[in-house]
Write a protein that holds these residues in place. Structure first.
Motif, PDB file in Angstrom:
ATOM      1  N   ALA A 537     -20.267  29.086 -89.186  1.00  0.00           N
ATOM      2  CA  ALA A 537     -21.514  29.504 -88.542  1.00  0.00           C
ATOM      3  C   ALA A 537     -21.329  30.859 -87.864  1.00  0.00           C
ATOM      4  N   GLN A 538     -20.190  31.038 -87.192  1.00  0.00           N
ATOM      5  CA  GLN A 538     -19.902  32.308 -86.527  1.00  0.00           C
ATOM      6  C   GLN A 538     -19.835  33.447 -87.537  1.00  0.00           C
ATOM      7  N   GLN A 539     -19.209  33.194 -88.688  1.00  0.00           N
ATOM      8  CA  GLN A 539     -19.076  34.222 -89.722  1.00  0.00           C
ATOM      9  C   GLN A 539     -20.451  34.634 -90.259  1.00  0.00           C
ATOM     10  N   GLN A 540     -21.316  33.648 -90.463  1.00  0.00           N
ATOM     11  CA  GLN A 540     -22.650  33.952 -90.980  1.00  0.00           C
ATOM     12  C   GLN A 540     -23.457  34.772 -89.961  1.00  0.00           C
ATOM     13  N   ILE A 541     -23.328  34.416 -88.692  1.00  0.00           N
ATOM     14  CA  ILE A 541     -24.044  35.175 -87.649  1.00  0.00           C
ATOM     15  C   ILE A 541     -23.526  36.606 -87.585  1.00  0.00           C
ATOM     16  N   GLU A 542     -22.211  36.768 -87.700  1.00  0.00           N
ATOM     17  CA  GLU A 542     -21.633  38.125 -87.658  1.00  0.00           C
ATOM     18  C   GLU A 542     -22.134  38.952 -88.837  1.00  0.00           C
ATOM     19  N   ARG A 543     -22.281  38.294 -89.995  1.00  0.00           N
ATOM     20  CA  ARG A 543     -22.794  39.025 -91.164  1.00  0.00           C
ATOM     21  C   ARG A 543     -24.234  39.481 -90.908  1.00  0.00           C
ATOM     22  N   PHE A 552     -33.257  39.504 -83.471  1.00  0.00           N
ATOM     23  CA  PHE A 552     -33.594  38.481 -82.484  1.00  0.00           C
ATOM     24  C   PHE A 552     -33.069  37.106 -82.912  1.00  0.00           C
ATOM     25  N   GLN A 553     -33.323  36.733 -84.171  1.00  0.00           N
ATOM     26  CA  GLN A 553     -32.912  35.411 -84.630  1.00  0.00           C
ATOM     27  C   GLN A 553     -31.388  35.272 -84.633  1.00  0.00           C
ATOM     28  N   ALA A 554     -30.692  36.343 -85.036  1.00  0.00           N
ATOM     29  CA  ALA A 554     -29.238  36.273 -85.085  1.00  0.00           C
ATOM     30  C   ALA A 554     -28.639  36.161 -83.682  1.00  0.00           C
ATOM     31  N   LEU A 555     -29.185  36.912 -82.737  1.00  0.00           N
ATOM     32  CA  LEU A 555     -28.678  36.838 -81.362  1.00  0.00           C
ATOM     33  C   LEU A 555     -29.005  35.481 -80.730  1.00  0.00           C
ATOM     34  N   THR A 556     -30.166  34.928 -81.059  1.00  0.00           N
ATOM     35  CA  THR A 556     -30.487  33.587 -80.578  1.00  0.00           C
ATOM     36  C   THR A 556     -29.484  32.571 -81.117  1.00  0.00           C
ATOM     37  N   ALA A 557     -29.158  32.692 -82.406  1.00  0.00           N
ATOM     38  CA  ALA A 557     -28.169  31.788 -83.003  1.00  0.00           C
ATOM     39  C   ALA A 557     -26.805  31.970 -82.352  1.00  0.00           C
ATOM     40  N   LEU A 558     -26.467  33.216 -82.018  1.00  0.00           N
ATOM     41  CA  LEU A 558     -25.188  33.487 -81.357  1.00  0.00           C
ATOM     42  C   LEU A 558     -25.124  32.787 -79.992  1.00  0.00           C
ATOM     43  N   ILE A 559     -26.197  32.858 -79.227  1.00  0.00           N
ATOM     44  CA  ILE A 559     -26.242  32.193 -77.915  1.00  0.00           C
ATOM     45  C   ILE A 559     -26.125  30.681 -78.078  1.00  0.00           C
ATOM     46  N   ASN A 560     -26.869  30.128 -79.034  1.00  0.00           N
ATOM     47  CA  ASN A 560     -26.832  28.677 -79.244  1.00  0.00           C
ATOM     48  C   ASN A 560     -25.447  28.207 -79.668  1.00  0.00           C
ATOM     49  N   LEU A 561     -24.818  28.983 -80.562  1.00  0.00           N
ATOM     50  CA  LEU A 561     -23.477  28.608 -81.010  1.00  0.00           C
ATOM     51  C   LEU A 561     -22.463  28.729 -79.871  1.00  0.00           C
ATOM     52  N   GLY A 562     -22.580  29.790 -79.084  1.00  0.00           N
ATOM     53  CA  GLY A 562     -21.689  29.960 -77.944  1.00  0.00           C
ATOM     54  C   GLY A 562     -21.827  28.820 -76.949  1.00  0.00           C
ATOM     55  N   THR A 563     -23.058  28.354 -76.747  1.00  0.00           N
ATOM     56  CA  THR A 563     -23.294  27.228 -75.846  1.00  0.00           C
ATOM     57  C   THR A 563     -22.616  25.970 -76.376  1.00  0.00           C
ATOM     58  N   THR A 565     -20.044  25.739 -78.503  1.00  0.00           N
ATOM     59  CA  THR A 565     -18.594  25.833 -78.747  1.00  0.00           C
ATOM     60  C   THR A 565     -17.802  26.303 -77.534  1.00  0.00           C
ATOM     61  N   GLY A 566     -18.465  26.473 -76.395  1.00  0.00           N
ATOM     62  CA  GLY A 566     -17.755  26.917 -75.196  1.00  0.00           C
ATOM     63  C   GLY A 566     -17.432  28.399 -75.185  1.00  0.00           C
ATOM     64  N   LYS A 567     -18.133  29.177 -76.004  1.00  0.00           N
ATOM     65  CA  LYS A 567     -17.895  30.627 -76.057  1.00  0.00           C
ATOM     66  C   LYS A 567     -19.125  31.392 -75.571  1.00  0.00           C
ATOM     67  N   LEU A 568     -19.781  30.818 -74.585  1.00  0.00           N
ATOM     68  CA  LEU A 568     -21.014  31.423 -74.103  1.00  0.00           C
ATOM     69  C   LEU A 568     -20.770  32.753 -73.393  1.00  0.00           C
ATOM     70  N   ASP A 569     -19.619  32.878 -72.737  1.00  0.00           N
ATOM     71  CA  ASP A 569     -19.314  34.137 -72.044  1.00  0.00           C
ATOM     72  C   ASP A 569     -19.295  35.309 -73.022  1.00  0.00           C
ATOM     73  N   GLU A 570     -18.739  35.069 -74.219  1.00  0.00           N
ATOM     74  CA  GLU A 570     -18.684  36.128 -75.231  1.00  0.00           C
ATOM     75  C   GLU A 570     -20.093  36.507 -75.682  1.00  0.00           C
ATOM     76  N   ALA A 571     -20.933  35.495 -75.880  1.00  0.00           N
ATOM     77  CA  ALA A 571     -22.312  35.776 -76.306  1.00  0.00           C
ATOM     78  C   ALA A 571     -23.061  36.538 -75.217  1.00  0.00           C
ATOM     79  N   ARG A 572     -22.873  36.104 -73.965  1.00  0.00           N
ATOM     80  CA  ARG A 572     -23.542  36.801 -72.847  1.00  0.00           C
ATOM     81  C   ARG A 572     -23.117  38.258 -72.774  1.00  0.00           C
ATOM     82  N   ALA A 573     -21.803  38.492 -72.926  1.00  0.00           N
ATOM     83  CA  ALA A 573     -21.289  39.867 -72.827  1.00  0.00           C
ATOM     84  C   ALA A 573     -21.881  40.743 -73.933  1.00  0.00           C
ATOM     85  N   ARG A 574     -22.018  40.167 -75.118  1.00  0.00           N
ATOM     86  CA  ARG A 574     -22.532  40.936 -76.251  1.00  0.00           C
ATOM     87  C   ARG A 574     -24.003  41.311 -76.045  1.00  0.00           C
TER      88      ARG A 574
END
Length: 823
Positions: A537-543, A552-563, A565-574
């Motif tokens: 999922a992370q690879q697809q979002i990065e693509r 917008f949709q990709a960044l929303t998916a990034l936030i949801n995935l970070g939430t 998988t415990g990687k929300l700090d990375e999504a917030r920083a981005r």
């Protein structure tokens, strides 16, 4: 002798010259519009003969600007629009021609044929079409009682008016044989009889007539072409090829025959032969832009974008006035994700004409794709001001309104599209989206299946360009995939896996069509998430973000995935970095707020940071509605109902048809006990959208729970919701409790059993539903079952008091105890 002119004589001659000039000017002003009109008409007709359809439309429209009642110009426009495959415009101009010119029989034949075809496809509610066809056919016969086309039209009218009965069929057959008797060598009359037999499902008789027509004139491209179409319609597609090739062979100058053959190969994926056929068709008019465009459009249709772009570059170089070439180049650039290239073509078109409809369409599509729906709406408003019934204008407007969150206006525009153009394929997309939004995944999937099936047989035309067809297929695949994902989330075990696999297949197919769009990758990330494949999922979002880093949709998916998988700090920083780079971007500020509003065990939500970001979004753009809604949701979550209502009211002040905002105010008011106020808001919702299920259900529930309102209204509302959403436990519970209040205990038990079973199946068994069922069983006289349900209610209630992060169910436990004691 020095001769000098008398000053008085000189002044008189000057006055005479002035008066003569004035008379000439006045005469010119009286006659020049007539001459100009005639000249425009002459040029348009000459261009028709040269097959320069697009340029012909310009001349005919010029004539109509002088005299809008010039029948010959409307007739010329109709013929040009027919060749340009602009069906809606073609019909409209035929209608104007028929109205203005009582002597134009060919226009009447064509228009009546269109009405009959439309009626044959959908009879219900279309009696007016049949009546109009009958009127036109009778006018033709009244003018010329030996007109074979008139006889054929009347035959079809008789068949339809007789409901297809044996008697009507016999009379219709006799009438067409009368037409054949007028000229036994006329192939067109035999085609009319063959089509009538096919309509009657007498296919062997139809085939016999096609063969007879060919025996009468084996050099008729019409007979071979129509026979080929019949073979396709009756499932004998391979046999049709020979007839289509024969049509070209016997009449090599017939462009329509070339087109049918090329389309046959394209639809049947015989691409080597298709290219050869499209090239042959194009080279019939290679000295014209539209001729070369046929081959360029073929390249675009099969995904050969480099070849298409190269040929279009050549076209606009050699035919500088061919504006359609710039539009098509812009579309190809947009399909490839090259917004800058598309923008350059838009700029060139608007430089020539600031109101160029094609340019405005293209810019609107660019703006929607770039997350600027309101800018797209502005462009489309200009288009619809010029042509209120434009198919593409209504379609793109409904899409832009939907993207902007103006759901009711989007529905209204889509309704106009459905009303005026029932068979317009793009209209189906919004129907699918609406089904998805309402949770009707089965319905969305069925509609998407139907659309994709129709797109398989669709070929480009004047309205549906190759790129628009590709966009339609991409979006239909994405929406069908989303519907499958939705079904997978509800399905058990192996069935869930099948739905997710189907969704993934659709998303991959969409990616193949549109590899430079971020959306297929975002949806593939959703599919990977449904399979618990976080790394993929992370690879697809990065693509997706490599294509559009602020999507917008990709960044929303990034936030949801970070939430998740415990990687929300990375999504917030981005997101924070992007928002810092574009500090005036309301969507990025909104996404930043969403990132801080989200949370998990490792990274807790930060409501204050989220609130700050949302407030910044509305400061940057006071029309950005999602930010107001997000602020309201924060205030609801932090027990600030007045502030939440204030935010929703800001939305309704700007958009007084936003039923979601009114509904949410009603929910807040009900939650704090203002039941009459809540009821008023629910009724406001239903005045905007009468089928809104939550407002219907909650208004009924006010009667069921508190005795508020009218019992009959409550029952009607609750029944309507359950009829439309039979699998929703909450709606069944409301209807069951309304029945209980009405004293209809058996009906109550039936609905409440459905509610309890449905909730338990979803893992949402709760004490309130059990209380309702137990109370209804007690009233119905089933004391044993009532005790069982009420005891289960007490058990669930005790567990609900201990759960963390979720408020207890508001079950009246004292009523439960008293009822149990009474049993």
């Amino acid at each position: 002798m020095n001769f000098q002119e008398c000053p008085r004589a000189r002044s008189l001659r000057a006055l005479t010259v002035f008066l003569l000039a004035l008379l000439v000017a006045l005469a010119a002003s009286c006659t020049s519009p007539e001459k100009a009109k005639a000249e425009y008409l002459r040029q348009g007709e000459a261009l028709l003969k040269d097959r320069r359809w697009q340029e012909a439309t310009i001349q005919f429209r010029n004539a109509l600007q002088i005299d809008d009642n010039l029948a010959a110009a409307h007739w010329g426009l109709a013929q040009a629009y027919e060749k340009l495959e602009r069906a809606g415009d073609y019909v409209e101009e035929l209608q104007r021609t028929v109205k203005l010119d009582p002597n134009n029989m060919p226009a009447r034949v064509r228009l009546a044929s269109i009405y009959l075809t439309a009626y044959g496809q959908k009879k219900e509610g279309n009696d007016q079409l049949l009546a109009e066809a009958a009127r036109l056919a009778n006018e033709i016969i009244a003018r010329d009682d030996k007109n074979p086309d008139g006889y054929i039209l009347i035959a079809n009218v008789m068949y339809f008016q007789g409901g297809g009965s044996p008697e009507a069929a016999k009379e219709a057959e006799k009438k067409i044989n009368d037409a054949i008797g007028l000229d036994p060598q006329r192939v067109e009359s035999y085609m009319g009889l063959a089509r009538l037999y096919h309509l009657m499902n007498r296919n062997s008789d139809a085939e016999g007539i096609y063969k007879k027509a060919i025996s009468i004139n084996d050099r008729s491209s019409l007979a071979h072409g129509e026979y080929g179409i019949f073979l396709v319609q009756t499932g004998r597609t391979p046999e049709a090829e020979a007839e289509f090739r024969k049509a070209v062979e016997v009449d090599p100058e017939n462009r329509d025959a070339h087109k049918v053959l090329a389309s046959y190969y394209l639809v049947n994926q015989k691409l080597d032969k298709a290219e050869e056929a499209y090239s042959a068709w194009a080279h019939k008019d290679w000295d014209q832009a539209e001729g070369r465009a046929r081959l360029a459009d073929y390249y675009a249709t099969v995904g050969r974008f480099d070849d298409a772009a190269s040929l279009y570059q050549d076209i606009i170089k050699n035919f500088s006035d061919y504006t359609r070439g710039h539009y098509r180049l812009g579309e190809i650039s947009l399909q490839r994700g090259d917004l800058q290239g598309a923008g350059a073509q838009v700029e060139e078109l608007l430089k020539r004409d600031p109101k160029d409809v094609d340019a405005l369409f293209l810019r609107a599509r660019m703006r929607s794709a770039s997350g600027k729906p309101r800018d797209a709406i502005a462009d489309l408003k200009t288009v619809l001001d010029q042509d209120p019934h434009s198919k593409l204008g209504l379609y793109f407007m409904s899409d832009a309104l939907y993207r902007d969150g103006q759901f009711e206006q989007a529905r209204a525009r889509a309704g106009e599209l459905e009303r005026y153009y029932q068979d317009f394929l793009p209209a189906k997309l919004l129907q699918i989206q609406i089904s998805l939004d309402s949770g009707d995944f089965d319905g969305a999937r069925r509609t998407a299946d139907d659309l994709l099936k129709k797109l398989q047989d669709a070929t480009p035309n004047g309205e549906l360009t190759p790129q628009l067809l590709a966009d339609l297929k991409t979006n239909a695949l994405l929406l069908r995939g989303k519907a499958s994902l939705g079904l997978g989330q509800k399905a058990p075990g192996a069935d869930a896996g099948k739905f997710i696999a189907a969704a993934r297949a659709d998303f991959e197919a969409a990616r193949t069509i549109a590899p430079n769009s971020p959306l297929p990758y975002v949806n593939l990330a959703d599919a990977a998430g449904a399979e618990n494949k976080a790394e993929e999922a992370q690879q697809q979002i990065e693509r997706a973000l490599s294509i559009d880093r602020t999507n917008f949709q990709a960044l929303t998916a990034l936030i949801n995935l970070g939430t998740a998988t415990g990687k929300l700090d990375e999504a917030r920083a981005r997101v924070e970095q992007l928002a810092g780079e574009q500090p005036k971007s309301a969507p990025l500020q909104y996404l930043l707020g969403q990132a801080y509003r989200s949370g998990n065990q490792q990274q807790q939500p930060d409501p204050q940071r989220a609130e700050s970001a949302f407030q910044r979004a509305v400061q940057d753009d006071d029309n950005y509605m999602p930010a107001y809604s997000a602020l309201a949701e924060i205030y609801v979550g932090t027990q600030q109902p007045d502030r939440a209502i204030a935010e929703y009211k800001k939305i309704t002040e700007k958009r007084n048809d936003d039923f979601v905002a009114y509904r949410n105010i009603g929910l807040i008011e009900a939650g704090r006990g203002q039941l009459d106020v809540a009821a008023d808001y629910y009724r406001r919702v239903l005045s905007i959208r009468p089928d809104e299920p939550v407002a219907e259900n909650n208004l009924a529930a006010l009667y069921g729970d508190y005795g508020k309102g009218n019992a009959e209204e409550a029952m009607r509302l609750a029944q309507d919701v359950v009829r439309r959403y039979p699998a929703e436990p909450g709606f069944a519970d409301t209807l069951g409790w309304v029945y209980y209040r009405k004293g209809l205990y058996r009906d109550s038990v039936e609905q409440l059993q459905k509610a309890v079973a449905g909730a338990a199946k979803r893992g949402g068994d709760n004490s309130l539903y059990r209380w309702h069922l137990g109370a209804a069983l007690a009233k119905a006289g089933d004391r044993t079952a009532a005790r069982r349900e009420l005891q289960k209610c007490q058990e669930l209630y005790a567990a609900e008091q201990q759960r963390a992060g979720k408020a207890p169910t508001p079950t009246p436990i004292e009523d439960v105890r008293r009822t149990l004691e009474s049993l």
